[in-house]
Design a protein around this motif. Structure first.
Motif, short mmCIF file in Angstrom:
data_model
loop_
_atom_site.label_atom_id
_atom_site.label_comp_id
_atom_site.label_asym_id
_atom_site.label_seq_id
_atom_site.Cartn_x
_atom_site.Cartn_y
_atom_site.Cartn_z
N GLN A 135 39.39 45.43 29.90
CA GLN A 135 37.93 45.29 29.89
C GLN A 135 37.42 44.13 30.72
O GLN A 135 36.23 44.06 31.03
N HIS A 136 38.33 43.20 31.07
CA HIS A 136 37.90 41.99 31.78
C HIS A 136 38.61 41.90 33.13
O HIS A 136 39.83 42.00 33.22
N PHE A 137 37.80 41.69 34.18
CA PHE A 137 38.31 41.59 35.54
C PHE A 137 37.64 40.40 36.23
O PHE A 137 36.51 40.04 35.91
N THR A 138 38.34 39.83 37.21
CA THR A 138 37.68 38.91 38.13
C THR A 138 37.47 39.65 39.45
O THR A 138 38.31 40.45 39.86
N ALA A 139 36.36 39.37 40.11
CA ALA A 139 36.08 39.92 41.43
C ALA A 139 36.29 38.80 42.45
O ALA A 139 35.64 37.76 42.38
N GLU A 140 37.22 39.03 43.39
CA GLU A 140 37.54 38.04 44.40
C GLU A 140 36.73 38.24 45.68
O GLU A 140 36.79 37.42 46.59
N SER A 141 36.03 39.36 45.75
CA SER A 141 35.22 39.66 46.94
C SER A 141 34.17 40.69 46.54
O SER A 141 34.27 41.33 45.48
N GLN A 142 33.18 40.89 47.39
CA GLN A 142 32.20 41.93 47.13
C GLN A 142 32.86 43.30 47.15
O GLN A 142 32.53 44.17 46.34
N GLN A 143 33.82 43.49 48.05
CA GLN A 143 34.53 44.77 48.12
C GLN A 143 35.24 45.07 46.81
O GLN A 143 35.23 46.21 46.33
N GLN A 144 35.88 44.05 46.22
CA GLN A 144 36.52 44.25 44.91
C GLN A 144 35.49 44.62 43.85
O GLN A 144 35.74 45.49 43.01
N VAL A 171 42.81 39.53 31.44
CA VAL A 171 41.83 39.48 32.52
C VAL A 171 42.61 39.77 33.80
O VAL A 171 43.56 39.06 34.14
N LEU A 172 42.26 40.87 34.47
CA LEU A 172 42.97 41.27 35.68
C LEU A 172 42.37 40.53 36.87
O LEU A 172 41.21 40.73 37.21
N SER A 173 43.18 39.69 37.48
CA SER A 173 42.71 38.82 38.55
C SER A 173 43.52 39.07 39.80
O SER A 173 44.28 40.02 39.90
N GLY A 174 43.34 38.20 40.81
CA GLY A 174 44.13 38.29 42.03
C GLY A 174 43.44 39.01 43.17
O GLY A 174 42.59 39.87 42.97
N VAL A 175 43.83 38.63 44.40
CA VAL A 175 43.32 39.29 45.59
C VAL A 175 44.00 40.65 45.78
O VAL A 175 45.00 40.94 45.12
N ASN A 176 43.45 41.45 46.67
CA ASN A 176 44.02 42.75 47.04
C ASN A 176 44.25 43.67 45.85
O ASN A 176 45.30 44.27 45.70
N LYS A 177 43.27 43.77 44.97
CA LYS A 177 43.31 44.82 43.95
C LYS A 177 43.06 46.15 44.64
O LYS A 177 42.08 46.30 45.39
N GLU A 178 43.90 47.13 44.40
CA GLU A 178 43.74 48.43 45.04
C GLU A 178 43.22 49.45 44.03
O GLU A 178 43.33 49.27 42.81
N TYR A 179 42.69 50.54 44.56
CA TYR A 179 42.03 51.54 43.73
C TYR A 179 42.93 52.02 42.59
O TYR A 179 42.53 52.04 41.42
N GLU A 180 44.16 52.43 42.93
CA GLU A 180 45.06 52.97 41.91
C GLU A 180 45.32 51.96 40.80
O GLU A 180 45.43 52.32 39.61
N ASP A 181 45.44 50.69 41.18
CA ASP A 181 45.76 49.65 40.21
C ASP A 181 44.57 49.35 39.29
O ASP A 181 44.73 49.19 38.08
#
Length: 389
Positions: free
Chosen positions: A104-113, A84-94
């Motif tokens: 397949q699994h992500f956390t969203a830390e903000s609406q922008q994410q 599960v890919l988590s954390g703040v400041n996820k960037e497009y390339e990453d």
């Protein structure tokens, strides 16, 4: 590992170094996993990425919080469905790279994410599972209002499935009343989302942040009592899947830090020991260095005289802050003797101020009864990182 085995390692391996006992680790993780059933166990690899492979058979998921941690997973051949890919400041390339690799699994830390993940999923035509992280008042996660808005608009995002919520407030919590209050809060929010928005959560990922004992005056049965009390909260089956994210609670007890006495003197009536390690390596006490005494072993390399002396133990950094221990009573301590810090399996291996003063980084060993000590990273020079190129 008994004291004889530990002394043999201290004498035979390089110092300073970390040794992580994977037998202890696996036994600990298996015990916790059995206790929390039917909930799943998620290992927060930030606690100790060197234990990634050893944990693979013990946990069902890995929490990965940075691009670097994700690259470690790729290099170690971790199954992408376990991440599960988590954390703040996820960037497009990453985010895009992770989806390309099969996460397949992500956390969203903000609406922008959330919108970024939707963009990447659309571009790659991928179906992705999202956990919306709810804030506890810090920089992590989203407000109830932001979470609710995304859920209200969930039909607009055909490539994203909002699977449920994620909630974590902090670590080293030792009051079950506080943890119970956090569980009650997030489960109440899940209920409100179902009643008001028609959203049925499939999963709650919850980080309890259970505390672990470190110091000589701690109750070393406390963590087991805490685990029992925590599992009592979840004894009743939920209508959604529950995943517990843990790091320190799984890994702390498996680690040892080996350091050697290199110099001794008396300064203004204070007996001073200088070791080849320091606070640049040992950072797992929650800023309690020198204020409390951790569990440690002393291994003299000479015939002992019957005298005990009180020592202040300093590391090798040129700063008065580099104090590891005060008023440590040792019997006939001399240059060449070893000190081994226990319960250092979480965080210190990556959290120390390793570049300060350009000292070598410690060697890393994994130990098991079957394989003995295996060097997984040699000591590393850091001076090349602290200069112009």
């Amino acid at each position: 590992m008994d004291e004889r085995q530990l002394e043999n390692l201290a004498v035979s391996l390089k110092t300073p170094s970390f040794v992580f006992d994977t037998d202890i680790l696996k036994a600990r993780a298996a015990h916790v996993a059995e206790k929390v059933k039917p909930a799943k166990l998620c290992f927060a690899i930030k606690a100790n990425p060197f234990l990634l492979q050893a944990m693979d058979t013990e946990v069902e998921r890995y929490e990965v919080c940075s691009p670097g941690e994700f690259h470690i997973c790729v290099k170690n051949g971790v199954k992408m469905e376990k991440i599960v890919l988590s954390g703040v400041n996820k960037e497009y390339e990453d985010v895009r790279y992770a989806m390309e690799q099969g996460v397949q699994h992500f956390t969203a830390e903000s609406q922008q994410q959330f919108y970024l993940m939707n963009r990447c999923a659309e571009e790659l035509d991928k179906q992705v599972q999202i956990l919306l992280r709810v804030t506890s008042g810090n920089q992590f996660g989203m407000s109830e209002a932001d979470v609710t808005e995304l859920i209200q608009r969930r039909a607009e995002y055909s490539h994203l499935t909002i699977r449920g919520l994620q909630y974590f407030t902090g670590t080293q919590k030792k009051q079950i009343k506080k943890i119970a209050g956090e569980v009650a809060y997030i489960e109440d929010f899940i209920q409100k989302l179902e009643e008001k928005e028609g959203f049925v959560s499939q999963e709650l990922e919850f980080g309890p942040g259970l505390g672990v004992p470190y110091f000589t005056k701690d109750d070393f049965e406390e963590d087991e009592k805490l685990l029992d009390a925590f599992t009592e909260i979840f004894k009743e089956e939920r209508p959604y899947e529950v995943t517990f994210e843990m790091g320190r609670f799984l890994t702390a007890s498996c680690g040892y830090y080996l350091t050697k006495i290199m110099d001794q003197k008396i300064n203004d009536a204070v007996n001073v020991c200088i070791v080849d390690g320091g606070i640049n390596h040992v950072n797992y006490y929650g800023q309690n260095m020198a204020m409390k005494t951790p569990i440690l072993s002393y291994f003299p390399q000479h015939e002992l005289e019957e005298k005990e002396t009180e020592w202040t133990v300093y590391g090798s950094l040129c700063t008065v802050a580099d104090i590891l221990l005060k008023k440590l009573v040792l019997k006939d301590a001399r240059v060449g003797d070893y000190l081994v810090f226990h319960n250092i399996g979480a965080y210190s291996v990556t959290e120390g101020i390793y570049l300060f003063l350009s000292r070598k980084m410690p060697a890393i060993y994994l130990y098991s009864e079957k394989k003995g000590a295996e060097l997984v990273r040699d000591q590393l020079e850091t001076w090349t990182l602290n200069m112009e190129r």
